[in-house]
Design a protein around this motif. Structure first.
Motif, short mmCIF file in Angstrom:
data_model
loop_
_atom_site.label_atom_id
_atom_site.label_comp_id
_atom_site.label_asym_id
_atom_site.label_seq_id
_atom_site.Cartn_x
_atom_site.Cartn_y
_atom_site.Cartn_z
N GLY A 133 0.82 -1.21 0.00
CA GLY A 133 0.00 0.00 0.00
C GLY A 133 0.85 1.26 0.00
O GLY A 133 0.55 2.23 -0.72
N ALA A 134 1.93 1.26 0.81
CA ALA A 134 2.81 2.42 0.84
C ALA A 134 3.49 2.63 -0.51
O ALA A 134 3.63 3.77 -0.99
N PHE A 135 3.89 1.54 -1.16
CA PHE A 135 4.54 1.68 -2.48
C PHE A 135 3.55 2.19 -3.51
O PHE A 135 3.90 3.06 -4.33
N ASN A 136 2.32 1.67 -3.50
CA ASN A 136 1.32 2.14 -4.46
C ASN A 136 1.05 3.63 -4.28
O ASN A 136 0.91 4.39 -5.26
N THR A 137 0.97 4.06 -3.02
CA THR A 137 0.76 5.48 -2.75
C THR A 137 1.93 6.31 -3.26
O THR A 137 1.75 7.36 -3.89
N MET A 138 3.15 5.83 -3.00
CA MET A 138 4.34 6.54 -3.46
C MET A 138 4.38 6.62 -4.99
O MET A 138 4.67 7.68 -5.56
N ALA A 139 4.07 5.51 -5.66
CA ALA A 139 4.12 5.50 -7.12
C ALA A 139 3.08 6.46 -7.71
O ALA A 139 3.35 7.19 -8.68
N SER A 140 1.87 6.45 -7.13
CA SER A 140 0.85 7.36 -7.65
C SER A 140 1.21 8.81 -7.39
O SER A 140 0.97 9.69 -8.24
N ASP A 141 1.82 9.09 -6.22
CA ASP A 141 2.25 10.46 -5.94
C ASP A 141 3.34 10.91 -6.91
O ASP A 141 3.32 12.04 -7.41
N LEU A 142 4.29 10.02 -7.18
CA LEU A 142 5.35 10.36 -8.12
C LEU A 142 4.78 10.62 -9.52
O LEU A 142 5.19 11.57 -10.21
N GLU A 143 3.83 9.79 -9.92
CA GLU A 143 3.21 9.98 -11.24
C GLU A 143 2.47 11.32 -11.29
O GLU A 143 2.57 12.06 -12.29
N ARG A 144 1.75 11.65 -10.22
CA ARG A 144 1.01 12.92 -10.21
C ARG A 144 1.97 14.11 -10.22
O ARG A 144 1.77 15.07 -10.97
N HIS A 145 3.02 14.03 -9.40
CA HIS A 145 4.00 15.13 -9.38
C HIS A 145 4.69 15.29 -10.72
O HIS A 145 4.94 16.42 -11.18
N GLU A 146 5.00 14.16 -11.38
CA GLU A 146 5.66 14.23 -12.68
C GLU A 146 4.75 14.86 -13.73
O GLU A 146 5.18 15.70 -14.53
N LYS A 147 3.47 14.50 -13.68
CA LYS A 147 2.53 15.11 -14.63
C LYS A 147 2.37 16.59 -14.35
O LYS A 147 2.34 17.40 -15.29
N ASP A 148 2.26 16.94 -13.07
CA ASP A 148 2.11 18.36 -12.74
C ASP A 148 3.34 19.15 -13.19
O ASP A 148 3.23 20.25 -13.75
N ARG A 149 4.53 18.60 -12.95
CA ARG A 149 5.75 19.29 -13.33
C ARG A 149 5.83 19.45 -14.85
O ARG A 149 6.18 20.54 -15.36
N SER A 150 5.51 18.36 -15.55
CA SER A 150 5.57 18.43 -17.02
C SER A 150 4.55 19.43 -17.56
O SER A 150 4.85 20.20 -18.50
N GLU A 151 3.34 19.43 -16.97
CA GLU A 151 2.33 20.36 -17.46
C GLU A 151 2.72 21.80 -17.18
O GLU A 151 2.53 22.69 -18.03
#
Length: 435
Positions: free
Chosen positions: A214-232
């Motif tokens: 669960g902690a890894f899934n949360t971390m992966a989704s947070d990283l994906e969201r941050h990466e999309k926000d940064r790219s946008e």
């Protein structure tokens, strides 16, 4: 000699525990089992001696030889007179046989002798006297040797082997249930390291593993969201800057009368547009392009033709390359960045070479420039990292190699910056061959 995987180590430890426990159990059982078995064997042998002794007492002396023959034919028991010159071989020196001799002596008398063979003939030999006070009339009772042996080894060893096999199977099941989710997590971590978004891990199993997943899934989704926000954000800023730059270019062309000043302003604007283009390339490195089968040799030929069209003769040595699955736009962007860097910093002698070697395709862009110190190669792959000698050149942003590195990781490949023999740099993009 020590296994490296968690599965093998856990199974090895459990297997050692099972084997040591089984060995200790068998040893303890064998020790405890010796006394009752010795007592049982001694009781049967003593009963046979007492019955035969009673039969001999009851029989007339002239009929005793016939009685001996009757015992041998019907019961498999032989009676032989004991002689002083008999060569007697003692029983093996083991705890079981010592207990057996002690029990027989207590039941038949201290004068009882037990032998493994007499005059070279093996068996279970027991001496007895018809009359306790008569030393001359002594006999040997010969029983089958199996009656003085323990049928422990094969019987219990088979059960022990069965128990070990079942325990090892359960140990393998336990070890695999522990290592399986960890292996899945390791693959997901590697995918994150390559800049990919892995599928969510199943949150099942033991409580600790569920919490870890669960902690890894949360971390992966947070990283994906941050990466999309940064790219946008980066793409949005870069896009919004292009409109005022276009107006500045138009203003310079129409309002600046001095030719030299106008060209300087236009050059500055073009440099800013190039910087914005690199920012946008960095932002869209991992955006939505799917893999597709690509004829890499044709893609490289197209890059060479484009370089010739813009006035850059690029000698190329392209071997036979298999068709592999790639993101063609991303690969073209990466190779164009490497070629631009080679032209910018490496002088005029820029070459391209591509070949399939050891299960991967290696594309090399070589130049004869000043090169890069070996200690700086990994640092220069990070965003905005530049050499001290290159900082005076305002035309670079430090994103070119970072873009290539991200594209290489996106394809499970790598970027190597190597020294070119004779001077210069070789930028080698390696891509695994996956049909």
């Amino acid at each position: 000699m020590i296994p490296r995987s968690l599965l093998a180590r856990t199974f090895l430890l459990l297997a050692l525990l099972v084997l040591l426990t089984t060995a200790a159990w068998l040893s303890l059982f064998r020790f405890i089992d010796a006394e009752p078995r010795a007592r049982e064997s001694a009781q049967l042998a003593a009963s046979a001696v007492n019955l035969i002794r009673a039969s001999l007492f009851a029989a007339a002396p002239e009929k005793r030889l016939g009685l001996f023959a009757e015992f041998a034919s019907r019961e498999g028991i032989r009676l032989l007179p004991a002689e002083p010159e008999d060569r007697v071989e003692a029983m093996p020196d083991s705890r079981f046989h010592r207990l057996l001799e002690r029990e027989l002596s207590s039941r038949l008398g201290e004068h009882t002798r037990v032998a493994a063979s007499v005059d070279g003939e093996p068996g279970f030999w027991i001496s007895f006297r018809l009359d306790e006070n008569d030393d001359d009339e002594e006999y040997w009772l010969v029983l089958p040797r199996e009656r003085a042996a323990r049928n422990f080894t094969m019987h219990w060893l088979s059960w022990g082997l069965l128990a070990i096999a079942l325990a090892l199977a359960v140990a393998w099941l336990i070890a695999s249930r522990i290592s399986r989710p960890l292996k899945a997590m390791a693959r997901s971590v590697e995918a994150v390291g390559r800049g990919q978004t892995p599928a969510p891990l199943p949150e099942d199993g033991a409580e600790e593993l569920r919490r870890l997943a669960g902690a890894f899934n949360t971390m992966a989704s947070d990283l994906e969201r941050h990466e999309k926000d940064r790219s946008e954000v980066l793409a949005g800023i870069s896009h919004d800057l292009r409109t005022p730059l276009t107006r500045l270019r138009l203003e310079a062309e129409l309002s600046v009368a001095d030719e030299g000043a106008r060209q300087a302003v236009v050059a500055d604007i073009e440099q800013m547009e190039a910087v914005i283009s690199q920012f946008m390339d960095y932002a869209r490195t991992e955006s939505g392009e799917d893999r597709a089968p690509v004829d890499l040799a044709a893609l490289l030929d197209g890059i060479v033709e484009h370089q010739a069209y813009v006035g850059r003769a690029l000698p190329a040595e392209i071997g036979a390359l298999p068709e592999i699955s790639l993101r063609p736009k991303a690969i073209r962007r990466a190779l164009t960045n490497l070629i631009d860097n080679a032209w910018k910093y490496g002088g005029s002698d820029v070459r391209l070479k591509a070949a399939a070697v050891d299960g991967e395709i290696r594309i090399e862009i070589s130049d004869r420039g000043p090169g890069i110190p070996a200690a700086e190669t990994e640092r220069l792959k990070r965003p905005f990292a530049r050499l001290e000698t290159a900082r005076s050149n305002a035309g670079g942003t430090g994103l070119g190699l970072a873009i290539v590195e991200r594209i290489a990781r996106l394809h499970d490949g790598r970027l190597d910056l190597l020294a070119n023999p004779g001077g210069g740099l070789i930028a080698c993009l390696s891509l695994p061959i996956r049909r």
